[in-house]
Design an enzyme around this catalytic site. Structure first.
Site, PDB file in Angstrom:
ATOM      1  N   ASN A  35       5.774  19.279  -5.416  1.00  0.00           N
ATOM      2  CA  ASN A  35       6.639  18.596  -6.353  1.00  0.00           C
ATOM      3  C   ASN A  35       6.283  18.990  -7.933  1.00  0.00           C
ATOM      4  O   ASN A  35       5.376  18.447  -8.253  1.00  0.00           O
ATOM      5  CB  ASN A  35       6.792  17.190  -6.217  1.00  0.00           C
ATOM      6  N   LYS A  37       7.734  18.602 -10.555  1.00  0.00           N
ATOM      7  CA  LYS A  37       8.448  17.796 -11.433  1.00  0.00           C
ATOM      8  C   LYS A  37       8.982  18.505 -12.690  1.00  0.00           C
ATOM      9  O   LYS A  37       9.810  19.240 -12.270  1.00  0.00           O
ATOM     10  CB  LYS A  37       7.235  16.678 -11.862  1.00  0.00           C
ATOM     11  N   HIS A 124      11.809   9.122  -5.027  1.00  0.00           N
ATOM     12  CA  HIS A 124      10.336   9.404  -5.621  1.00  0.00           C
ATOM     13  C   HIS A 124       9.961   8.211  -6.716  1.00  0.00           C
ATOM     14  O   HIS A 124      11.054   7.851  -7.109  1.00  0.00           O
ATOM     15  CB  HIS A 124      10.499  10.566  -6.265  1.00  0.00           C
ATOM     16  N   GLU A 126       8.815   7.931  -9.500  1.00  0.00           N
ATOM     17  CA  GLU A 126       9.178   7.975 -10.680  1.00  0.00           C
ATOM     18  C   GLU A 126      10.856   7.873 -11.112  1.00  0.00           C
ATOM     19  O   GLU A 126      11.234   7.328 -12.005  1.00  0.00           O
ATOM     20  CB  GLU A 126       8.882   9.478 -11.103  1.00  0.00           C
ATOM     21  N   GLU A 194       3.638   7.684  -0.441  1.00  0.00           N
ATOM     22  CA  GLU A 194       2.809   7.850  -1.867  1.00  0.00           C
ATOM     23  C   GLU A 194       2.332   6.565  -2.420  1.00  0.00           C
ATOM     24  O   GLU A 194       3.142   5.796  -2.943  1.00  0.00           O
ATOM     25  CB  GLU A 194       3.863   8.502  -2.850  1.00  0.00           C
ATOM     26  N   GLY A 200      -1.126  11.239 -10.016  1.00  0.00           N
ATOM     27  CA  GLY A 200      -1.620  11.571 -11.045  1.00  0.00           C
ATOM     28  C   GLY A 200      -2.602  11.011 -11.640  1.00  0.00           C
ATOM     29  O   GLY A 200      -3.073  11.136 -12.788  1.00  0.00           O
ATOM     30  N   SER A 240      -2.505  12.290  -5.593  1.00  0.00           N
ATOM     31  CA  SER A 240      -3.730  13.288  -5.913  1.00  0.00           C
ATOM     32  C   SER A 240      -4.310  14.058  -4.706  1.00  0.00           C
ATOM     33  O   SER A 240      -5.702  13.983  -4.907  1.00  0.00           O
ATOM     34  CB  SER A 240      -4.726  12.273  -6.469  1.00  0.00           C
TER      35      SER A 240
END
Length: 743
Positions: A35, A37, A124, A126, A194, A200, A240
């Site tokens: 991904n 992004k 996701h 985000e 996730e 991240g 990560s």
């Protein structure tokens, strides 16, 4: 442990170690997603990254792992082809919950399918945290994708405070529960767990923590849907993930791959993919690299063999079927060129002879070029005299070199000592690389302790190019102002530097030119020139690249009119540019040659020798061309059949020391087929104690059984000589024309 070759350095990574029984029971293929992004900053960075990934494509076994890449939406269409060329699929990062209509800024599942995108991320973290998407929104999007037949990576996961409150399973169940009623086809669903607190941040769940959570997700699916779905659905871990931690994570029985964020924007993303789905290349390459470095092989030799071995290990189809080819209808002809030769080009031109062959197929244990051809002169003697003649004719100090092999170098240099004008040392020769033989059964490096030298083989004359690079010869020639190279085989005494051809090549500004001749029945089993149906470019198809079902068309000399004489012209600057483009290698088609590790012991280990053909480089150069030449420039010796013909009066020795077909032959050589007992040179010479028969008027000569030729035998037309007695018999002097002779 699996070994991964990254940026020229060897690094050890542990590969998947789930038990075979467990993998069999699950029947779930690993899947890795990348991904990106809203990264990288430019499209150029995308293409650069894909080029880096391509270097390690051979480390991945696509039958073991599926790879899905999620770039920014604006670049999806442009990246589709290069991503798929890596054996990967393209995915959107999001999709609308709507159908077609007035929904500014959105796209639908059908839109994605229409442009050939078969995957999308949904849910996701985000999208949930930054854009306020709810479980209900996610469920509606899943429903639209199910209706449109789109594959979905459904993202779920908890926040840090939710994990600390012990609500991980509760959050995952809630997010899944919203979507489960909308899913009719679970084969199009992949779940990506996730942990939001790990995305991240550099923090990562331990393998035990990740496994515990993913096992709980599978248990919930078993309860909420069915045992079958729970067993078959793939669950990725995302948080990560890196090359350093992926090996331990992928060992867990409920982790079926990864959804990778920042690490998917690096060349080392391929390390993650290769750890999940290691190829035979990943397993074996470190052994080959170690062996070649220990042997002292240079970087260019290692790079070339790595490419060739990668093609083998990938299982790629190296055949060229009829469906991919078109015939070459016409080409420029040397005899019709109206061009004034330009002698000024000579000072920029190298004459190169390939001299790596031992002639083992003819029973020799020395360089084939040391064979006597005529009047006590070997191939090497005649080559040296040809060069001297050209220097005299052109009044120029022509540059001449040989590419020897590790088996022919010493004998050749010794034989040429008397020709002091040719040069010495690195001014006269560079040595062909050697390549490890490959064990046929498991593709491991072949070993033969009785005679370790048998573990190595010449990699075919396509090695000309990496050998020039690795030895420094190419750079040295360019520094000295050389631009053109004429290369031919040492056993082809018809191939000398022709100033008219050189001038034509220089004026054409082509990067590469092949001399071809018109095929006859005698040439039908050899390689031919063709056109790539997709690009229109020229390519060379060798017999080893022809599928069995296409053999008839391969031998059709009316369809495929031209064959490669292996007389080639190369622009040295263009060759250097190709090496730069492909980062130190020339990606030639790879051919497998089945042998035994000890060629004299048929019961020794079966091996594969990986070889390339130098003429195949024609497909590497855009704008490469070919020129039709007369047969006078093609007189090679591959077998004792050829040698007998060459020693006969069907060929002549010219004043400039070329061996050419007699004018009376009209460009067509006699077709000689000797009994198998005459495969080796020493046996053939016993057959002609008084010299070869006259073949100037011979169309075809077949010898069956043990014979000797008396002095004064003349063969005309098609003649077969048979001796079934079991003991040698002499063919008496006389003329034999279009008949079968039973002795």
């Amino acid at each position: 442990a699996q070994a991964i070759f990254t940026r020229g350095k060897l690094r050890s990574l542990a590969g998947p170690s789930r038990s075979p029984a467990l993998r069999c029971s699950m029947s779930r293929k690993f899947i890795v997603g990348g991904n990106w992004k809203c990264n990288p900053a430019t499209f150029k960075e995308c293409t650069t990254l894909l080029k880096e990934w391509k270097k390690n494509k051979a480390m991945v076994d696509a039958t073991k792992v599926e790879v899905v890449i999620c770039p920014p939406a604006l670049w999806m269409s442009s990246l589709k082809e290069p991503v798929e060329a890596l054996g990967m699929s393209l995915s959107a990062q999001n999709v609308g919950k709507n159908a077609a209509g007035a929904f500014t800024g959105e796209w639908t599942a059908d839109n994605l399918k229409d442009v050939g995108v078969a995957w999308t991320l949904i849910g996701h973290s985000e999208r949930r945290s930054k854009y306020g998407e709810t479980d209900a929104d996610t469920a509606e999007k899943v429903e639209k994708c199910q209706e449109g037949g789109l594959n979905v990576i459904l993202c779920i996961g908890e926040l840090l405070e939710e994990r600390e409150a012990g609500k991980t399973d509760e959050v995952n169940k809630r997010q899944l529960a919203a979507c489960i009623p909308k899913i009719k086809d679970w084969s199009k669903i992949v779940i990506a767990y996730e942990p939001v607190w790990a995305i991240g941040t550099g923090k990562v769940a331990t393998p035990a923590q990740a496994e515990e959570t993913q096992a709980a997700i599978r248990a919930y699916l078993k309860q909420a849907v069915s045992n079958e779905v729970a067993e078959k659905v793939r669950i990725q871990y995302g948080g990560s993930v890196s090359p350093e931690n992926c090996a331990e994570l992928i060992k867990q029985p409920n982790i079926d791959g990864f959804l990778v964020g920042g690490a998917s924007l690096k060349p080392t993303f391929m390390d993650i993919v290769a750890t999940v789905g290691p190829s035979k290349m990943a397993e074996m390459w470190p052994k080959y690299q170690e062996k070649m470095e220990k042997e002292g092989c240079n970087a260019a030799a290692i790079s070339a063999f790595k490419y060739n071995y990668g093609v083998l290990a990938s299982g790629a189809n190296v055949m060229l079927p009829e469906s991919l080819l078109d015939p070459v209808e016409s080409l420029p002809e040397l005899e019709k060129l109206n061009i004034k030769p330009d002698a000024r080009l000579l000072k920029k031109t190298l004459i190169l002879k390939l001299n790596g062959g031992l002639g083992t197929g003819m029973g020799l244990d020395k360089a084939k070029s040391l064979l006597e051809v005529t009047d006590g002169n070997s191939f090497l003697d005649l080559i040296a005299q040809q060069v001297a003649s050209m220097k005299k004719e052109f009044k120029a100090n022509l540059k001449f070199m040989l590419m020897n092999s590790f088996s022919t170098s010493a004998d050749t240099l010794e034989a040429l000592k008397k020709y002091t004008d040719l040069g010495t040392g690195s001014d006269l020769e560079f040595v062909q690389n050697k390549a490890p033989k490959v064990t046929a059964s498991d593709l491991s490096p072949a070993t033969w302790e009785k005679e370790p030298k048998h573990e190595w083989c010449p990699p075919g004359h396509g090695d000309l190019y990496p050998a020039m690079l690795g030895s420094g010869t190419l750079d040295n020639l360019l520094k000295k102002g050389f631009k053109y190279m004429f290369v031919s085989n040492s056993d082809n005494l018809g191939a000398t530097l022709d100033l008219k051809i050189l001038t034509h090549f220089a004026r054409s500004q082509a990067p590469f030119m092949m001399e071809v001749a018109e095929r006859t029945d005698a040439d039908k089993k050899g390689g031919h020139l063709a056109k790539d149906k997709a690009t229109g470019g020229l390519l060379l198809r060798e017999s080893a690249q022809c599928p069995e079902e296409d053999e008839k068309e391969f031998q059709n000399t009316e369809r495929y009119k031209f064959f490669n004489t292996n007389n080639l012209w190369v622009d040295l600057a263009a060759l250097k540019a190709q090496f730069k483009k492909h980062e130190g290698l020339l990606p030639l088609p790879v051919m497998k040659n089945a042998k035994t590790v000890d060629p004299c012991l048929k019961e020794s280990t079966k091996v594969l020798q990986l070889e390339t053909a130098m003429g195949a480089a024609i497909q590497c150069f855009e704008g490469a061309t070919a020129l039709v030449i007369p047969r006078s420039r093609f007189a090679p010796v591959k077998t004792t059949n050829d040698l007998l013909a060459l020693r006969s009066d069907a060929y002549e020795l010219t004043k400039d020391f070329r061996i050419t077909l007699a004018e009376k032959r009209a460009g067509v050589p006699p077709d000689v087929k000797l009994d198998g007992r005459y495969k080796f040179t020493k046996d053939m010479e016993k057959m002609i104690p008084n010299g070869p028969p006259s073949l100037i008027d011979c169309k075809k000569l077949v010898v069956e059984g043990e014979i000797t030729f008396a002095k004064g035998v003349v063969i005309k037309g098609t003649v077969t000589i048979k001796n079934a007695s079991g003991s040698s018999k002499e063919v008496p002097a006389g003329t034999y024309e279009d008949k079968t002779v039973d002795l």
